[in-house]
Design a protein around this motif. Structure first.
Motif, PDB file in Angstrom:
ATOM      1  N   ILE A   1     -40.817  99.591  37.363  1.00  0.00           N
ATOM      2  CA  ILE A   1     -40.852  99.088  38.734  1.00  0.00           C
ATOM      3  C   ILE A   1     -40.812 100.286  39.670  1.00  0.00           C
ATOM      4  O   ILE A   1     -39.932 101.146  39.556  1.00  0.00           O
ATOM      5  CB  ILE A   1     -39.663  98.142  39.019  1.00  0.00           C
ATOM      6  N   ASN A   2     -41.767 100.362  40.592  1.00  0.00           N
ATOM      7  CA  ASN A   2     -41.808 101.433  41.588  1.00  0.00           C
ATOM      8  C   ASN A   2     -41.206 100.937  42.901  1.00  0.00           C
ATOM      9  O   ASN A   2     -41.453  99.805  43.318  1.00  0.00           O
ATOM     10  CB  ASN A   2     -43.254 101.889  41.822  1.00  0.00           C
ATOM     11  N   PHE A   3     -40.420 101.791  43.546  1.00  0.00           N
ATOM     12  CA  PHE A   3     -39.807 101.405  44.818  1.00  0.00           C
ATOM     13  C   PHE A   3     -39.486 102.654  45.637  1.00  0.00           C
ATOM     14  O   PHE A   3     -39.569 103.783  45.133  1.00  0.00           O
ATOM     15  CB  PHE A   3     -38.532 100.579  44.573  1.00  0.00           C
ATOM     16  N   ARG A   4     -39.121 102.455  46.906  1.00  0.00           N
ATOM     17  CA  ARG A   4     -38.689 103.539  47.795  1.00  0.00           C
ATOM     18  C   ARG A   4     -37.279 103.242  48.304  1.00  0.00           C
ATOM     19  O   ARG A   4     -36.967 102.089  48.620  1.00  0.00           O
ATOM     20  CB  ARG A   4     -39.641 103.676  48.995  1.00  0.00           C
ATOM     21  N   THR A   5     -36.468 104.287  48.412  1.00  0.00           N
ATOM     22  CA  THR A   5     -35.119 104.105  48.933  1.00  0.00           C
ATOM     23  C   THR A   5     -35.133 104.040  50.460  1.00  0.00           C
ATOM     24  O   THR A   5     -36.186 104.165  51.087  1.00  0.00           O
ATOM     25  CB  THR A   5     -34.208 105.273  48.481  1.00  0.00           C
ATOM     26  N   LYS A   6     -33.965 103.903  51.049  1.00  0.00           N
ATOM     27  CA  LYS A   6     -33.834 103.822  52.511  1.00  0.00           C
ATOM     28  C   LYS A   6     -34.333 105.095  53.190  1.00  0.00           C
ATOM     29  O   LYS A   6     -34.843 105.055  54.306  1.00  0.00           O
ATOM     30  CB  LYS A   6     -32.364 103.559  52.856  1.00  0.00           C
ATOM     31  N   THR A   7     -34.186 106.247  52.495  1.00  0.00           N
ATOM     32  CA  THR A   7     -34.626 107.538  53.046  1.00  0.00           C
ATOM     33  C   THR A   7     -36.018 107.921  52.541  1.00  0.00           C
ATOM     34  O   THR A   7     -36.390 109.088  52.562  1.00  0.00           O
ATOM     35  CB  THR A   7     -33.625 108.646  52.679  1.00  0.00           C
ATOM     36  N   LYS A   8     -36.786 106.943  52.036  1.00  0.00           N
ATOM     37  CA  LYS A   8     -38.175 107.117  51.608  1.00  0.00           C
ATOM     38  C   LYS A   8     -38.337 107.958  50.341  1.00  0.00           C
ATOM     39  O   LYS A   8     -39.397 108.534  50.100  1.00  0.00           O
ATOM     40  CB  LYS A   8     -39.029 107.744  52.736  1.00  0.00           C
ATOM     41  N   ASP A   9     -37.292 108.072  49.501  1.00  0.00           N
ATOM     42  CA  ASP A   9     -37.456 108.704  48.191  1.00  0.00           C
ATOM     43  C   ASP A   9     -38.355 107.807  47.332  1.00  0.00           C
ATOM     44  O   ASP A   9     -38.178 106.590  47.301  1.00  0.00           O
ATOM     45  CB  ASP A   9     -36.103 108.878  47.483  1.00  0.00           C
TER      46      ASP A   9
ATOM     47  N   VAL B   1     -31.678 101.839  31.166  1.00  0.00           N
ATOM     48  CA  VAL B   1     -32.489 101.933  32.386  1.00  0.00           C
ATOM     49  C   VAL B   1     -32.484 103.380  32.844  1.00  0.00           C
ATOM     50  O   VAL B   1     -31.432 104.027  32.905  1.00  0.00           O
ATOM     51  CB  VAL B   1     -31.928 101.027  33.509  1.00  0.00           C
ATOM     52  N   ARG B   2     -33.681 103.910  33.132  1.00  0.00           N
ATOM     53  CA  ARG B   2     -33.792 105.270  33.676  1.00  0.00           C
ATOM     54  C   ARG B   2     -34.480 105.201  35.040  1.00  0.00           C
ATOM     55  O   ARG B   2     -35.535 104.578  35.181  1.00  0.00           O
ATOM     56  CB  ARG B   2     -34.593 106.178  32.733  1.00  0.00           C
ATOM     57  N   ILE B   3     -33.865 105.848  36.021  1.00  0.00           N
ATOM     58  CA  ILE B   3     -34.418 105.908  37.371  1.00  0.00           C
ATOM     59  C   ILE B   3     -34.779 107.359  37.680  1.00  0.00           C
ATOM     60  O   ILE B   3     -33.944 108.256  37.522  1.00  0.00           O
ATOM     61  CB  ILE B   3     -33.413 105.375  38.403  1.00  0.00           C
ATOM     62  N   GLU B   4     -36.025 107.588  38.079  1.00  0.00           N
ATOM     63  CA  GLU B   4     -36.497 108.925  38.443  1.00  0.00           C
ATOM     64  C   GLU B   4     -37.039 108.882  39.864  1.00  0.00           C
ATOM     65  O   GLU B   4     -37.847 108.015  40.204  1.00  0.00           O
ATOM     66  CB  GLU B   4     -37.587 109.387  37.474  1.00  0.00           C
ATOM     67  N   CYS B   5     -36.614 109.857  40.699  1.00  0.00           N
ATOM     68  CA  CYS B   5     -37.012 109.866  42.108  1.00  0.00           C
ATOM     69  C   CYS B   5     -37.438 111.260  42.552  1.00  0.00           C
ATOM     70  O   CYS B   5     -36.998 112.266  41.994  1.00  0.00           O
ATOM     71  CB  CYS B   5     -35.851 109.407  42.995  1.00  0.00           C
ATOM     72  N   LYS B   6     -38.294 111.300  43.574  1.00  0.00           N
ATOM     73  CA  LYS B   6     -38.716 112.551  44.208  1.00  0.00           C
ATOM     74  C   LYS B   6     -38.345 112.489  45.683  1.00  0.00           C
ATOM     75  O   LYS B   6     -38.623 111.512  46.362  1.00  0.00           O
ATOM     76  CB  LYS B   6     -40.227 112.747  44.053  1.00  0.00           C
ATOM     77  N   SER B   7     -37.731 113.618  46.157  1.00  0.00           N
ATOM     78  CA  SER B   7     -37.251 113.634  47.538  1.00  0.00           C
ATOM     79  C   SER B   7     -37.328 115.045  48.102  1.00  0.00           C
ATOM     80  O   SER B   7     -36.576 115.932  47.679  1.00  0.00           O
ATOM     81  CB  SER B   7     -35.799 113.136  47.579  1.00  0.00           C
TER      82      SER B   7
ATOM     83  N   ALA C   1     -33.936  96.306  41.805  1.00  0.00           N
ATOM     84  CA  ALA C   1     -34.773  97.179  42.632  1.00  0.00           C
ATOM     85  C   ALA C   1     -34.538  96.908  44.125  1.00  0.00           C
ATOM     86  O   ALA C   1     -34.509  97.843  44.935  1.00  0.00           O
ATOM     87  CB  ALA C   1     -36.246  96.974  42.280  1.00  0.00           C
ATOM     88  N   ALA C   2     -34.343  95.639  44.480  1.00  0.00           N
ATOM     89  CA  ALA C   2     -34.090  95.291  45.882  1.00  0.00           C
ATOM     90  C   ALA C   2     -32.781  95.916  46.381  1.00  0.00           C
ATOM     91  O   ALA C   2     -32.702  96.390  47.523  1.00  0.00           O
ATOM     92  CB  ALA C   2     -34.049  93.768  46.041  1.00  0.00           C
ATOM     93  N   GLU C   3     -31.770  95.937  45.526  1.00  0.00           N
ATOM     94  CA  GLU C   3     -30.491  96.569  45.908  1.00  0.00           C
ATOM     95  C   GLU C   3     -30.653  98.086  46.049  1.00  0.00           C
ATOM     96  O   GLU C   3     -30.078  98.700  46.953  1.00  0.00           O
ATOM     97  CB  GLU C   3     -29.412  96.251  44.852  1.00  0.00           C
ATOM     98  N   LEU C   4     -31.446  98.688  45.160  1.00  0.00           N
ATOM     99  CA  LEU C   4     -31.645 100.140  45.218  1.00  0.00           C
ATOM    100  C   LEU C   4     -32.430 100.547  46.472  1.00  0.00           C
ATOM    101  O   LEU C   4     -32.226 101.642  47.004  1.00  0.00           O
ATOM    102  CB  LEU C   4     -32.387 100.611  43.962  1.00  0.00           C
ATOM    103  N   ARG C   5     -33.315  99.685  46.935  1.00  0.00           N
ATOM    104  CA  ARG C   5     -34.087  99.981  48.148  1.00  0.00           C
ATOM    105  C   ARG C   5     -33.193 100.117  49.385  1.00  0.00           C
ATOM    106  O   ARG C   5     -33.558 100.783  50.359  1.00  0.00           O
ATOM    107  CB  ARG C   5     -35.126  98.874  48.397  1.00  0.00           C
TER     108      ARG C   5
ATOM    109  N   THR D   1     -24.686 104.770  43.174  1.00  0.00           N
ATOM    110  CA  THR D   1     -24.837 103.640  42.253  1.00  0.00           C
ATOM    111  C   THR D   1     -24.186 103.933  40.908  1.00  0.00           C
ATOM    112  O   THR D   1     -24.766 104.608  40.078  1.00  0.00           O
ATOM    113  CB  THR D   1     -26.329 103.340  42.010  1.00  0.00           C
ATOM    114  N   GLN D   2     -22.992 103.428  40.708  1.00  0.00           N
ATOM    115  CA  GLN D   2     -22.349 103.543  39.398  1.00  0.00           C
ATOM    116  C   GLN D   2     -22.631 102.314  38.534  1.00  0.00           C
ATOM    117  O   GLN D   2     -22.596 102.377  37.316  1.00  0.00           O
ATOM    118  CB  GLN D   2     -20.825 103.707  39.571  1.00  0.00           C
ATOM    119  N   VAL D   3     -22.919 101.184  39.184  1.00  0.00           N
ATOM    120  CA  VAL D   3     -23.243  99.931  38.490  1.00  0.00           C
ATOM    121  C   VAL D   3     -24.430  99.285  39.189  1.00  0.00           C
ATOM    122  O   VAL D   3     -24.463  99.217  40.419  1.00  0.00           O
ATOM    123  CB  VAL D   3     -22.041  98.955  38.490  1.00  0.00           C
TER     124      VAL D   3
END
Length: 204
Positions: free
Chosen positions: A33-41, A55-61, A92-96, A105-107
């Motif tokens: 699932i692809n998504f963007r955070t609040k700061t556009k990561d 679950v593995r989350i990888e981001c670019k910022s 994903a909605a919570e991570l956005r 995010t610990q949980v």
């Protein structure tokens, strides 16, 4: 015959339902699932595993990349078993809503499994951060030094091709041609070489 036909229909329905459950389970494994955070990561969340999932989350910022991993048993939650796709979409909605997908995010939380056992929650087990694309920077430095080396070699070749300045040898050749000219004007044809030689000596 009717009872056999009814039995056959029940078997087909049962197999179809089993196939649908397997398909749903498979869809939750290896999905991204692809998504963007609040700061556009820009982030990608990938899931793997069966009963115990990872679950593995990888981001670019802003020239940096960061990642984090979670593990848990969401299959202990009945709502997850019924529709894992909605579960991951809620994650994903919570991570956005977060500025950073891993630091805060610990949980991994969802509304559909709030009352599930503790083991069902996806808990963070690892995280990291590193500069983005160091390898490509090294390659660009090597490319620049190679092009500079090529420019230097071209300069040497251009210098080598410059015309030679006139030398005393060239002046000597002019004197010889003038001596031969005078010899042709004042001497017999058979003595041109000898006259040219003598005139050349006297003219220096």
């Amino acid at each position: 015959m009717k009872s056999l036909a009814l039995l056959f229909l029940l078997v087909i329905c049962g197999v179809g339902g089993l196939g649908q459950k397997l398909k749903t389970k498979k869809r939750s494994n290896g999905e991204e699932i692809n998504f963007r955070t609040k700061t556009k990561d820009v982030c990608t969340m990938s899931m793997s595993g069966d009963e115990e999932m990872n679950v593995r989350i990888e981001c670019k910022s802003q020239g940096m990349s960061y990642w984090c991993e979670f593990t848990g048993k969401p299959s202990l939650c009945r709502a997850f078993r019924n529709n894992p796709k909605i579960y991951w979409n809620q994650v994903a909605a919570e991570l956005r809503k977060l500025p950073h997908a891993c630091e805060s995010t610990q949980v991994l939380k969802t509304t559909m499994c709030q009352k599930a056992p503790t083991e069902a929650f996806m808990k963070q087990i690892a995280a990291g951060m590193e500069p983005e694309d160091l390898a490509s920077q090294d390659k660009s430095v090597q490319k620049t030094s190679t092009s500079m080396r090529g420019t230097g070699q071209n300069s040497v070749k251009k210098i080598a091709k410059l015309p030679m300045l006139p030398t005393q040898h060239g002046q000597g050749s002019e004197n010889e041609s003038e001596a031969m000219k005078l010899a042709r004007e004042h001497c017999w044809e058979s003595l041109h070489d000898l006259c040219s030689y003598v005139i050349g000596i006297f003219r220096g």
